[in-house]
Design a protein around this motif. Structure first.
Motif, mmCIF file in Angstrom:
data_model
loop_
_atom_site.group_PDB
_atom_site.id
_atom_site.type_symbol
_atom_site.label_atom_id
_atom_site.label_comp_id
_atom_site.label_asym_id
_atom_site.label_seq_id
_atom_site.Cartn_x
_atom_site.Cartn_y
_atom_site.Cartn_z
ATOM 1 N N VAL A 4 2.059 11.809 -10.234
ATOM 2 C CA VAL A 4 3.299 12.145 -9.277
ATOM 3 C C VAL A 4 4.102 10.719 -9.394
ATOM 4 O O VAL A 4 3.868 10.424 -10.131
ATOM 5 N N ARG A 5 5.146 10.775 -8.515
ATOM 6 C CA ARG A 5 6.098 9.930 -8.331
ATOM 7 C C ARG A 5 6.724 9.559 -7.204
ATOM 8 O O ARG A 5 6.411 10.307 -5.874
ATOM 9 N N ASP A 6 7.839 8.597 -6.794
ATOM 10 C CA ASP A 6 8.462 9.017 -5.600
ATOM 11 C C ASP A 6 7.289 8.057 -4.756
ATOM 12 O O ASP A 6 6.887 8.366 -3.514
ATOM 13 N N VAL A 7 6.246 6.697 -5.050
ATOM 14 C CA VAL A 7 5.786 5.619 -4.060
ATOM 15 C C VAL A 7 6.434 4.916 -2.793
ATOM 16 O O VAL A 7 7.368 4.514 -3.665
ATOM 17 N N ARG A 8 5.790 5.622 -1.314
ATOM 18 C CA ARG A 8 6.885 4.484 -0.491
ATOM 19 C C ARG A 8 5.346 3.775 0.138
ATOM 20 O O ARG A 8 4.792 4.734 -0.075
ATOM 21 N N TYR A 9 6.098 3.233 0.078
ATOM 22 C CA TYR A 9 4.864 2.027 1.433
ATOM 23 C C TYR A 9 5.477 2.266 2.846
ATOM 24 O O TYR A 9 6.531 2.775 2.841
ATOM 25 N N VAL A 10 3.911 2.504 3.017
ATOM 26 C CA VAL A 10 4.148 2.695 4.528
ATOM 27 C C VAL A 10 3.635 2.015 5.750
ATOM 28 O O VAL A 10 4.656 1.463 6.114
ATOM 29 N N ALA A 11 2.314 1.073 5.057
ATOM 30 C CA ALA A 11 1.847 -0.005 6.409
ATOM 31 C C ALA A 11 1.099 -0.812 5.145
ATOM 32 O O ALA A 11 1.088 -0.075 4.290
ATOM 33 N N SER A 12 0.884 -1.574 5.817
ATOM 34 C CA SER A 12 -0.860 -2.509 5.305
ATOM 35 C C SER A 12 -1.756 -3.086 6.705
ATOM 36 O O SER A 12 -0.949 -3.399 7.494
ATOM 37 N N GLN A 13 -2.850 -3.452 5.993
ATOM 38 C CA GLN A 13 -3.655 -3.890 6.837
ATOM 39 C C GLN A 13 -4.609 -4.754 6.294
ATOM 40 O O GLN A 13 -5.288 -4.573 5.332
ATOM 41 N N PRO A 14 -5.625 -6.025 6.829
ATOM 42 C CA PRO A 14 -6.142 -6.798 6.266
ATOM 43 C C PRO A 14 -7.810 -5.740 6.701
ATOM 44 O O PRO A 14 -7.748 -5.551 7.660
ATOM 45 N N TRP A 15 -8.641 -5.235 6.102
ATOM 46 C CA TRP A 15 -9.436 -5.267 6.178
ATOM 47 C C TRP A 15 -10.658 -5.351 5.700
ATOM 48 O O TRP A 15 -10.840 -5.791 4.004
ATOM 49 N N PRO A 16 -11.827 -6.365 6.817
ATOM 50 C CA PRO A 16 -12.417 -7.585 6.086
ATOM 51 C C PRO A 16 -14.149 -6.971 6.116
ATOM 52 O O PRO A 16 -15.136 -7.186 6.235
ATOM 53 N N PHE A 17 -14.612 -6.483 4.751
ATOM 54 C CA PHE A 17 -15.189 -5.935 4.254
ATOM 55 C C PHE A 17 -14.889 -5.574 2.559
ATOM 56 O O PHE A 17 -15.085 -4.786 1.601
ATOM 57 N N PRO A 18 -14.900 -7.103 2.218
ATOM 58 C CA PRO A 18 -15.126 -8.514 2.634
ATOM 59 C C PRO A 18 -13.306 -8.582 3.024
ATOM 60 O O PRO A 18 -13.506 -9.859 3.674
ATOM 61 N N GLY A 19 -12.876 -8.994 1.925
ATOM 62 C CA GLY A 19 -11.662 -9.313 2.258
ATOM 63 C C GLY A 19 -10.385 -8.448 1.606
ATOM 64 O O GLY A 19 -9.775 -9.239 0.765
ATOM 65 N N SER A 20 -10.355 -7.103 1.718
ATOM 66 C CA SER A 20 -9.088 -6.853 1.421
ATOM 67 C C SER A 20 -7.788 -6.669 1.939
ATOM 68 O O SER A 20 -7.562 -7.170 3.590
ATOM 69 N N LEU A 21 -6.241 -6.285 1.935
ATOM 70 C CA LEU A 21 -5.613 -5.877 2.132
ATOM 71 C C LEU A 21 -4.857 -4.647 1.431
ATOM 72 O O LEU A 21 -4.971 -4.287 0.874
ATOM 73 N N MET A 22 -4.962 -3.217 2.679
ATOM 74 C CA MET A 22 -5.053 -2.278 2.327
ATOM 75 C C MET A 22 -3.418 -1.809 1.983
ATOM 76 O O MET A 22 -2.728 -2.626 3.535
ATOM 77 N N ILE A 23 -3.281 -1.887 1.007
ATOM 78 C CA ILE A 23 -1.781 -1.288 1.308
ATOM 79 C C ILE A 23 -1.146 -0.181 1.416
ATOM 80 O O ILE A 23 -1.331 0.663 0.250
ATOM 81 N N ALA A 24 -1.117 0.872 2.257
ATOM 82 C CA ALA A 24 -0.330 2.332 2.058
ATOM 83 C C ALA A 24 0.529 2.552 2.044
ATOM 84 O O ALA A 24 1.406 2.239 2.525
ATOM 85 N N CYS A 25 0.854 4.131 1.323
ATOM 86 C CA CYS A 25 1.543 4.290 0.599
ATOM 87 C C CYS A 25 1.162 6.045 0.623
ATOM 88 O O CYS A 25 0.828 6.639 0.328
ATOM 89 N N LEU A 26 2.528 6.849 0.250
ATOM 90 C CA LEU A 26 2.657 7.594 0.554
ATOM 91 C C LEU A 26 3.526 8.003 -1.367
ATOM 92 O O LEU A 26 4.238 7.515 -1.648
#
Ligand SMILES: [Zn+2]
Length: 288
Positions: free
Chosen positions: A207-229
């Motif tokens: 892949v190329r051109d990775v773009r950030y979309v949104a994030s969320q805390p995921w409490p199983f147990p303590g992740s920060l999910m960083i969503a990208c295209l």
């Protein structure tokens, strides 16, 4: 567009109170102070489907100060857990019923409890650590080290190619469920590099051109999910069977059908509180 799940708690975390034992004691003694009810780590819902709370004043024990909701101080119990890392699917059924605000408040309480239980001993000198900063840290009485609640960054991404995106499933998913690929960010790696590495490792997709979309805390147990295209160079797949059971490219109509829960949809979408759902929704709304 909906906000990602586990966001929007709307609390004032009031960091200035955390290091002030007298003010925290006064906050705990406040007759309005409320204590989150937990069943082990699971939420307890009242008759209206909201998080259940009880009065805090006069209750003994160690507590985590979640923050202020208006003038109301909110606390969670610090539980001593016998088993960690449990992710019961039954909790997901409750989460589907909960308001976004309640899910966010509970998620923070769950993550903090897991972290405390995983950091009972100092990682530097091995001595038992102590509750600190109203629950937002632990301190070592041996070497003086301060330990702060950790968050583990995870990238979760959709590769897109010619109007379609890649979804895949892990063997433990519920029947029919497909989702975005995901993986932990490793030391020495940027978000963009982690996205590219995971897609290559798990699906053989460059892949190329990775773009950030949104994030969320995921409490199983303590992740920060960083969503990208990310833009895939080709649609050839080489799935890693150790990680993925199946995967395929799906067009916008298929994604919309899955998000709508249509019986003839090509897959079952992740639940609304998972950021993979947010990612699929935003891709279907915005286009590539
Ligand atoms: Zn220590």
């Amino acid at each position: 567009m909906g906000a990602p799940g586990f966001t929007g708690a709307g609390l004032d975390r009031a960091d200035h109170l955390r290091l002030d034992p007298e003010r925290i004691a006064a906050t705990m003694a406040n007759g309005d102070a409320r204590l989150l009810r937990l069943e082990t780590l699971d939420p307890v819902l009242d008759g209206e489907g909201r998080l259940a709370w009880s009065a805090l004043a006069g209750v003994e024990g160690e507590y985590l100060f979640l923050g202020l909701e208006g003038d109301t101080p909110l606390f969670a119990p610090l539980l001593s857990l016998e088993s960690l890392g449990q992710r019961a699917w039954s909790v997901f059924r409750l989460l589907a019923l909960m308001s976004p605000q309640d899910a966010a408040i509970w998620g923070a309480a769950r993550s903090l409890n897991e972290w405390h239980n995983r950091h009972r001993f100092c990682g530097i000198c091995g001595i038992a650590t102590e509750h600190y900063r109203a629950g937002w840290g632990r301190k070592c009485p041996g070497c003086g080290a301060e330990h702060f609640p950790r968050v583990d960054p995870v990238v979760i991404m959709l590769a897109e190619h010619d109007g379609r995106v890649l979804v895949a499933r892990q063997p433990q998913y519920p029947p029919g469920r497909y989702s975005a690929l995901a993986g932990f960010v490793e030391p020495g790696e940027s978000i963009e590099e982690a996205v590219a590495r995971e897609l290559m490792e798990e699906a053989g997709v460059s892949v190329r051109d990775v773009r950030y979309v949104a994030s969320q805390p995921w409490p199983f147990p303590g992740s920060l999910m960083i969503a990208c295209l990310a833009h895939a160079e080709s649609d050839a797949l080489r799935l890693d069977p150790a990680e993925l059971e199946d995967g395929f490219w799906v067009d916008r109509a298929g994604v919309l059908a899955a998000l709508a829960g249509a019986p003839d949809a090509p897959f079952v979408a992740p639940p609304p509180f998972a950021i993979a759902n947010t990612l699929l929704t935003r891709w279907s709304e915005q286009g590539s």
